[in-house]
Design a protein around this motif. Structure first.
Motif, mmCIF file in Angstrom:
data_model
loop_
_atom_site.group_PDB
_atom_site.id
_atom_site.type_symbol
_atom_site.label_atom_id
_atom_site.label_comp_id
_atom_site.label_asym_id
_atom_site.label_seq_id
_atom_site.Cartn_x
_atom_site.Cartn_y
_atom_site.Cartn_z
ATOM 1 N N ARG A 173 32.051 34.291 34.496
ATOM 2 C CA ARG A 173 32.288 35.236 35.378
ATOM 3 C C ARG A 173 31.754 34.830 36.624
ATOM 4 N N TYR A 174 32.367 35.340 37.891
ATOM 5 C CA TYR A 174 31.768 34.918 39.071
ATOM 6 C C TYR A 174 32.352 35.996 39.986
ATOM 7 N N ARG A 175 31.403 36.107 41.097
ATOM 8 C CA ARG A 175 31.846 37.168 41.748
ATOM 9 C C ARG A 175 33.117 36.814 42.889
ATOM 10 N N ASP A 176 34.074 37.535 42.772
ATOM 11 C CA ASP A 176 35.431 37.494 43.287
ATOM 12 C C ASP A 176 36.253 38.243 42.791
ATOM 13 N N PHE A 177 37.572 38.524 43.566
ATOM 14 C CA PHE A 177 38.654 39.267 42.965
ATOM 15 C C PHE A 177 39.890 38.387 42.939
ATOM 16 N N ARG A 178 40.038 37.787 41.926
ATOM 17 C CA ARG A 178 41.003 36.436 41.937
ATOM 18 C C ARG A 178 41.564 36.713 40.273
ATOM 19 N N ASN A 179 42.812 36.208 40.135
ATOM 20 C CA ASN A 179 43.434 36.301 38.895
ATOM 21 C C ASN A 179 43.064 35.412 37.936
ATOM 22 N N SER A 180 42.950 35.856 36.733
ATOM 23 C CA SER A 180 42.129 34.982 35.657
ATOM 24 C C SER A 180 43.201 33.563 35.310
ATOM 25 N N ASP A 181 44.516 33.935 35.212
ATOM 26 C CA ASP A 181 45.229 32.612 34.968
ATOM 27 C C ASP A 181 45.485 31.865 36.431
ATOM 28 N N ARG A 182 45.611 32.396 37.424
ATOM 29 C CA ARG A 182 45.874 31.559 38.561
ATOM 30 C C ARG A 182 44.808 31.952 39.545
ATOM 31 N N PRO A 183 43.582 31.318 39.333
ATOM 32 C CA PRO A 183 42.524 31.371 40.495
ATOM 33 C C PRO A 183 42.695 31.489 41.814
ATOM 34 N N GLU A 184 43.757 30.691 42.282
ATOM 35 C CA GLU A 184 44.189 30.706 43.620
ATOM 36 C C GLU A 184 44.699 31.755 44.260
ATOM 37 N N GLU A 185 45.021 32.714 43.248
ATOM 38 C CA GLU A 185 45.596 34.157 43.878
ATOM 39 C C GLU A 185 44.559 35.025 43.645
ATOM 40 N N PHE A 186 44.673 36.195 44.857
ATOM 41 C CA PHE A 186 43.594 37.055 44.909
ATOM 42 C C PHE A 186 44.446 38.389 43.892
ATOM 43 N N ASP B 92 31.112 45.033 36.524
ATOM 44 C CA ASP B 92 32.344 44.211 35.538
ATOM 45 C C ASP B 92 33.532 44.248 36.578
ATOM 46 N N PHE B 93 33.895 45.192 37.467
ATOM 47 C CA PHE B 93 34.882 45.294 38.215
ATOM 48 C C PHE B 93 34.946 44.166 39.522
ATOM 49 N N SER B 94 33.593 44.015 39.902
ATOM 50 C CA SER B 94 33.353 43.102 40.932
ATOM 51 C C SER B 94 33.496 41.546 40.554
ATOM 52 N N LEU B 95 33.574 41.385 39.336
ATOM 53 C CA LEU B 95 33.359 39.769 38.619
ATOM 54 C C LEU B 95 34.769 39.512 38.155
ATOM 55 N N SER B 96 35.159 38.193 38.386
ATOM 56 C CA SER B 96 36.508 37.607 37.935
ATOM 57 C C SER B 96 36.420 36.696 36.779
ATOM 58 N N HIS B 97 37.359 36.663 36.001
ATOM 59 C CA HIS B 97 37.036 35.725 35.001
ATOM 60 C C HIS B 97 37.593 34.139 35.231
ATOM 61 N N PHE B 98 37.237 33.292 34.361
ATOM 62 C CA PHE B 98 37.699 31.910 34.536
ATOM 63 C C PHE B 98 37.389 30.900 33.246
ATOM 64 N N LYS B 99 38.329 30.409 33.120
ATOM 65 C CA LYS B 99 38.430 29.735 32.060
ATOM 66 C C LYS B 99 37.588 28.249 31.987
ATOM 67 N N VAL B 100 36.740 28.172 31.081
ATOM 68 C CA VAL B 100 35.785 26.877 31.453
ATOM 69 C C VAL B 100 36.438 25.682 31.393
#
Length: 497
Positions: free
Chosen positions: A409-422, A376-384
């Motif tokens: 969910r996808y493998r990365d360390f990005r912000n949920s609201d702003r996926p362009e930011e780590f 769960d820690f290694s996966l980021s959230h993304f709004k469909v």
């Protein structure tokens, strides 16, 4: 990597020992002659300031022109290898896309394994085909450079051939280890390699498994092909030649006549044997962190290789002519270079390709020594709703997902609201990765230096023998000078009397 340094030092000690026993320590400097091909090809001559004899030479401007031509051709073929690698990448993307839409569930589940395995086999075939072309090109370029001695010619040819082989064998492995999955973008802003195909991504478990598969297929496949070629081809040549003579009970088919039908040793001598071992050494050292079984397969191959070579030299080849050499030439420098590269590649594989650092940071920074919840820690959230139209999931099974899917969910360390930011965790892991590389490289370099300091290049008894020889030589010269002086003095006394 310290083991590689230990191997180098033991090799140098053994090399000095054998060189002293066979009296070839200064062969290249004192005894090597000029190549007949060089004398025949070079028309310009000049006076040698050392021995005052007229000898052929190549002007500096001519050398520059010839080396520039060689470098240009080398760069062209390196680009050809990269083009072949790009073709394999495109194949992998296309075949993965085709298999994902297959109606067979078993194929869908194993899409990545099938695509990576078949691509590795195709890559191996391309490598074997290009190797034949490379050897012809390297021979032509080395002859073009007009080297003076056999040692210079062999070193130049060896360096070119190994560069070809290095790029040919390792380019796909380097791509998977360090570049695949790094330039795919993120949900909502994917990068595309073609019109409707996204750049290659790693398996959800990471690229390490695919790297291991690629290494295993190329390394084991290459060794199996070489063993097959070294055993079967000489036997076929000998068999076809022996069919030319029909044995009769009344005719004695002598031993020398049988030996005449054996195959001759290749013109390049043991070059192929050295090249095979050095390429294998690269697999064992440069990518050992990704494929820990590589040393085991190399050991098993070498056990078989020893027996095959013995059989080939004794029963399938004519006895080769003996040739003197001071050492193994540029091969030892290549081995040292491979070991230096191996330090960097293994550090980056452990730090960036494997999950060692992220797990270490999570365990000791975020979860008090436990690995619970790492996935769960290694996966980021993304709004469909932020998906691009070309990447939006279609035909979602309503029985499996009765409610509308709003996030993925996808493998990365990005912000949920702003996926362009780590996220902050990404930068912490990056710092630890870079720190690990610095510590790892400095530690290995220190251990390598320590091994070099503790192990002398020349055995002690060889040093004593060399000093003894120099003492006897100087004593003999001194005695000869004294004897000559005494004779001249006696002659002068006789004349004066």
């Amino acid at each position: 990597m310290a083991d590689a340094s230990f191997f180098h030092e033991i090799w140098k000690r053994r090399q000095h020992e054998v060189g002293y026993d066979w009296d070839v320590a200064d062969f290249e400097k004192d005894e090597e002659t000029v190549r007949p091909e060089f004398v025949a090809a070079v028309r310009r001559k000049r006076l040698n300031p050392v021995n005052k004899s007229v000898e052929p030479y190549v002007p500096f401007w001519s050398k520059c022109y010839r080396y520039f031509t060689s470098i240009t051709v080398l760069v062209f073929f390196f680009c050809l290898v990269l083009a072949a690698l790009f073709g394999v990448i495109v194949y992998r993307v296309v075949i993965a896309t085709v298999l994902y839409v297959s109606s067979d569930g078993i194929i869908q589940e194993r899409t990545n394994l099938i695509a990576s395995s078949t691509a590795a086999v195709i890559n191996l075939i391309i490598i074997l085909v290009l190797n034949f072309v490379y050897q012809k090109i390297a021979l032509g370029l080395t002859d073009l450079e007009q080297h003076k001695t056999d040692t210079e010619w062999e070193d130049a040819f060896t360096f070119k051939m190994y560069l070809f082989q290095f790029v040919n064998y390792y380019s796909s492995i380097v791509y998977i280890a360090f570049f695949k999955g790094r330039f795919t973008g993120y949900p909502g802003n994917y990068d595309y390699i073609m019109l409707n195909s996204r750049n290659e991504e790693c398996d959800p478990a990471g690229c390490l498994i695919e790297l291991c598969v690629q290494l295993a297929i190329i390394m084991i496949g290459k060794q199996a092909f070489n063993n097959f070629k070294e055993l079967i081809l000489p036997k076929l040549v000998v068999w076809f030649r022996s069919r030319e003579v029909k044995e009769d009970d009344d005719i004695i088919y002598s031993r020398w006549e049988r030996d005449y039908h054996l195959d001759t040793m290749p013109a390049l001598g043991l070059f192929d044997e050295y090249l095979e071992m050095v390429i294998q050494y690269g697999f064992v050292t440069v990518f050992v962190a990704a494929f820990p079984l590589a040393p085991l397969f190399a050991f098993l191959n070498n056990v078989i290789e020893i027996r095959l070579d013995a059989y080939k030299f004794v029963t399938q080849w004519r006895r080769p002519f003996a040739a003197r050499a001071e050492d193994i030439g540029i091969w030892f420098g290549i081995l040292r270079g491979i070991s230096a590269i191996a330090i960097v590649t293994n550090a980056f594989i452990i730090a960036f390709t494997s999950e060692f650092i992220p797990k270490l940071v999570y365990q000791h920074r975020f979860n008090n020594g436990s690995m619970d919840g790492y996935i769960d820690f290694s996966l980021s959230h993304f709004k469909v709703e932020m998906f691009q139209n070309s990447s939006r999931p279609l035909n979602v099974d309503e029985e499996l997902f009765p409610q509308a899917v709003t996030t993925c969910r996808y493998r990365d360390f990005r912000n949920s609201d702003r996926p362009e930011e780590f996220t902050e965790a990404y930068w912490q892991i990056l710092v630890v990765r870079l720190a690990f590389i610095v510590v790892f490289e400095n530690l290995v370099v220190f251990l390598s230096w320590l091994v070099m300091y503790l192990i002398s290049d020349t055995p002690y008894y060889v040093k004593l023998q060399i000093l003894r020889e120099k003492y006897l030589l100087n004593k003999a010269l001194l005695d000869a000078d004294i004897l000559k002086t005494q004779k001249e003095a006696q002659k002068n006394n006789v004349e004066n009397s």
